[in-house]
Design a protein around this motif. Sequence first.
Motif, PDB file in Angstrom:
ATOM      1  N   THR A 113       1.009  -1.110   0.323  1.00 41.50           N
ATOM      2  CA  THR A 113       0.169   0.101   0.089  1.00 41.50           C
ATOM      3  C   THR A 113       0.984   1.380  -0.127  1.00 41.50           C
TER       4      THR A 113
ATOM      5  N   ASP B 265      -4.553  -0.296  -5.172  1.00 47.05           N
ATOM      6  CA  ASP B 265      -5.490  -1.536  -5.064  1.00 47.05           C
ATOM      7  C   ASP B 265      -5.113  -2.421  -6.417  1.00 47.05           C
TER       8      ASP B 265
ATOM      9  N   HIS C 197     -11.349  -4.824  -5.597  1.00 46.14           N
ATOM     10  CA  HIS C 197     -12.350  -4.610  -4.637  1.00 46.14           C
ATOM     11  C   HIS C 197     -11.908  -5.416  -3.228  1.00 46.14           C
TER      12      HIS C 197
ATOM     13  N   ALA D  97      -9.226  -3.798  -1.424  1.00 47.10           N
ATOM     14  CA  ALA D  97      -9.811  -2.777  -0.810  1.00 47.10           C
ATOM     15  C   ALA D  97     -10.439  -3.343   0.659  1.00 47.10           C
ATOM     16  N   ARG D  98     -11.213  -4.417   0.540  1.00 47.59           N
ATOM     17  CA  ARG D  98     -12.017  -4.939   1.499  1.00 47.59           C
ATOM     18  C   ARG D  98     -11.033  -5.405   2.687  1.00 47.59           C
TER      19      ARG D  98
ATOM     20  N   ARG E 240      -7.873  -4.566   3.023  1.00 45.01           N
ATOM     21  CA  ARG E 240      -7.341  -3.352   3.791  1.00 45.01           C
ATOM     22  C   ARG E 240      -8.154  -2.592   4.832  1.00 45.01           C
ATOM     23  N   GLN E 241      -9.539  -2.371   4.487  1.00 39.28           N
ATOM     24  CA  GLN E 241     -10.528  -2.136   5.618  1.00 39.28           C
ATOM     25  C   GLN E 241     -10.566  -3.035   6.672  1.00 39.28           C
TER      26      GLN E 241
ATOM     27  N   ALA F  73      -4.987   3.121   2.128  1.00 35.47           N
ATOM     28  CA  ALA F  73      -4.786   2.842   0.889  1.00 35.47           C
ATOM     29  C   ALA F  73      -3.499   3.718   0.222  1.00 35.47           C
TER      30      ALA F  73
END
Length: 162
Positions: A33, A38, A61, A64-65, A67-68, A74
């Motif tokens: 990151t 992503d 995606h 991203a999920r 990472r969250q 990000a």
Amino acid sequence: NRDHRRSGEDDRRRGERESQAPPDLETTIRGLTEVAPDREIARILNLLRLTTASGKTWLPHRVARFRQQHHLPAFNAAAYQQKGLVNLKQAAEILGLEPMTIYRLLKANLLTGRQVIRYAPWAIAKEQLHHPSVQKAVAALKAGRANPLTQNAHNPNQLTLA
């Protein structure tokens, strides 16, 4: 009725994942990151043949999920530039060389950079591109003189850049 299960099987509920991501995956994605968005991270993880916890290939995606879920930031291009870093392609543009030549300079230790993991972008300190030894090697390459990338110290007929 769950009598058909063998003894010792999991009591997973519908939608629960069977496997967990390898413990170093979070560290790998954390490092990525810092140097890539992503979309690029998904490409790198797929090249490395790493899969998600459910065995799927990586898509932006899904990165991203992940990472969250792991509270990872990000990629921030402005922060990357603020640190004075450039990637291999940007270094090539600045020096007026091809990206492969920059890669060879890195491999020959005439230029130093950091690569989080195989296939990841190189992070090169922009200030390093102006170092006298790098500039001398670039000048030699552009002039077609003794190639600092292929010189052989054991061959007395080859020149050495000082």
